[in-house]
Design an enzyme around this catalytic site. Sequence first.
Site, mmCIF file in Angstrom:
data_model
loop_
_atom_site.group_PDB
_atom_site.id
_atom_site.type_symbol
_atom_site.label_atom_id
_atom_site.label_comp_id
_atom_site.label_asym_id
_atom_site.label_seq_id
_atom_site.Cartn_x
_atom_site.Cartn_y
_atom_site.Cartn_z
ATOM 1 N N PHE A 128 -20.007 50.588 -12.173
ATOM 2 C CA PHE A 128 -19.618 51.409 -13.320
ATOM 3 C C PHE A 128 -18.089 51.384 -13.415
ATOM 4 C CE2 PHE A 128 -19.109 55.424 -15.636
ATOM 5 C CZ PHE A 128 -20.164 55.378 -16.533
ATOM 6 N N ASP A 199 -22.434 54.122 -4.444
ATOM 7 C CA ASP A 199 -22.571 55.056 -5.558
ATOM 8 C C ASP A 199 -24.052 55.138 -5.904
ATOM 9 O OD1 ASP A 199 -22.687 56.369 -8.015
ATOM 10 O OD2 ASP A 199 -20.736 55.588 -8.666
ATOM 11 N N TYR A 224 -25.912 65.174 -12.861
ATOM 12 C CA TYR A 224 -26.467 65.445 -14.200
ATOM 13 C C TYR A 224 -27.437 64.390 -14.700
ATOM 14 C CZ TYR A 224 -22.371 62.559 -15.366
ATOM 15 O OH TYR A 224 -21.419 61.561 -15.413
ATOM 16 N N LYS A 225 -27.679 63.347 -13.911
ATOM 17 C CA LYS A 225 -28.631 62.313 -14.360
ATOM 18 C C LYS A 225 -30.036 62.681 -13.859
ATOM 19 C CE LYS A 225 -24.933 59.004 -14.857
ATOM 20 N NZ LYS A 225 -24.023 58.100 -14.155
ATOM 21 N N ARG A 374 -31.066 50.892 -23.553
ATOM 22 C CA ARG A 374 -31.387 51.344 -22.208
ATOM 23 C C ARG A 374 -32.423 52.463 -22.259
ATOM 24 N NH1 ARG A 374 -26.904 53.636 -18.143
ATOM 25 N NH2 ARG A 374 -27.027 55.371 -19.598
HETATM 26 C C1 PLP Z 1 -22.613 58.106 -14.517
HETATM 27 C C2 PLP Z 1 -21.842 57.401 -13.480
HETATM 28 C C3 PLP Z 1 -20.615 57.890 -13.049
HETATM 29 C C4 PLP Z 1 -20.012 59.083 -13.731
HETATM 30 O O1 PLP Z 1 -18.896 59.563 -13.113
HETATM 31 P P1 PLP Z 1 -18.295 60.979 -13.519
HETATM 32 O O2 PLP Z 1 -17.070 61.084 -12.750
HETATM 33 O O3 PLP Z 1 -19.324 62.000 -13.137
HETATM 34 O O4 PLP Z 1 -18.079 60.984 -14.988
HETATM 35 C C5 PLP Z 1 -19.978 57.228 -12.010
HETATM 36 N N1 PLP Z 1 -20.510 56.136 -11.448
HETATM 37 C C6 PLP Z 1 -21.690 55.630 -11.865
HETATM 38 C C7 PLP Z 1 -22.264 54.417 -11.212
HETATM 39 C C8 PLP Z 1 -22.375 56.244 -12.907
HETATM 40 O O5 PLP Z 1 -23.511 55.730 -13.349
#
Ligand code: PLP
Length: 415
Positions: A128, A199, A224-225, A374
């Site tokens: 990400f 992650d 939050y996911k 997605r």
């Molecule tokens: C959703 C997501 C994030 C989000 O990071 P935030 O700091 O909470 O905005 C980070 N890494 C991955 C792989 C994600 O899918």
Amino acid sequence: METRVDSSSDPVLRREMFDLPDGVIYLDGNSLGPLPRAVPGRLARAVEEEWGRLLIRGWNEGCDGLGWLDLPARVGDRIGALIGAAPGSVMAGDSTTVNVVKTLSAALALQAEVAPARRVVLSDQGNFPTDLYAAQELLAALSRGHVLKVVAPEEVEAAIDETVAVLMLTEVDYRTGRLHDMEALTAKAHRAGALTLWDLAHSAGALPVDLTGAGADFAVGCGYKYLNGGPGAPAFAYAAPRHADRIASAVAGWMGHAAPFAFEPGYRAAPGADRLRVGTPPVLSMIALEAALEVWEGVDMSELRARSLALCDLFVAEVERLSGGEPGLELASPRDGARRGSQISFRHPEGYAVMQALIAEGVVGDFRAPDLMRFGFAPLYVRKADVREAAERLSAILSERRWDRPEFRVRAKVT
Ligand SMILES: *Cc1c(COP(=O)(O)O)cnc(C)c1O
């Protein structure tokens, strides 16, 4: 009928624990999990009775006498139970991005003691972007000659060598759902003398994770996911117990101090993973996440995985059966369930407009540039009937070109 069969035969499905709007097929729990029914009442009580009545005493007496102060550890332990982490090794708090900075800097500090010549942080193009941004800027700020090396996902294994200080990967690719082999890559990294940072944003609550079994060093993830903690919910950070007492993070603050209320002028890190705390926790968000995590009570993660694979396989089969001839429609996720997380992505040159048309017709997924539609399949509340219905509506939108309207091409800020 399908619904009844689904829920009575499947102990994982607990849709009644969620407040899902009528008429919506929600396939975006990988971006924002829906509202668990336990949350509003708990949150109202926290606002009115704890904040409103206890006021400052809430830090010691809120949460039915447990106090607000230790919420990061309590919530962390609940998350830890889902990802194979020992009690006390996970702290809830901050955002995933900030937790990348904390854990990556901690891993680099450990390596600086034993192998200062190692200068590579290895990651992949499936990571990400925020993780890569955070790493780039941390390495620049450290000014110790580290480089971020980003290779194709399938080249990661071969790129692990003696130059690597930290292997930093997202286990499940947010675009395609491709799943890295955490155990094998961690083992290879350790043989090469590297530490690992995983992650778990698209893993925690989506599939079984065993941080302890895999021997992972550090991990971060999202609240939050699939954990359904609500918009902007606290994230989490993990440090293996063997490291926890030795780590030094670049982001430190009084809540990670050994004695926060001694107000000493110098920083002394708290024992264990408590030192991954920084500032005052967002109590209301923590309480919402804690209440949301109740839905995991009694969930067997291998049953969750079986149900996730069944839902994803069904979606691929139905979309290909109904829309196989659609020009430009292409499965972007690994076909083999063992190689992906709990989401399915399809490419389509008009993916953005197609997704907007789908959303307008009650099937909520999302879009990732340049052409990915997605769909997340959260096994706790998505039913097989939803999967079939979603594939049917997608097929009708494609065959009748119902996406081909100007309003479906207008890009919103959040896609
Ligand atoms: C959703 C997501 C994030 C989000 O990071 P935030 O700091 O909470 O905005 C980070 N890494 C991955 C792989 C994600 O899918």
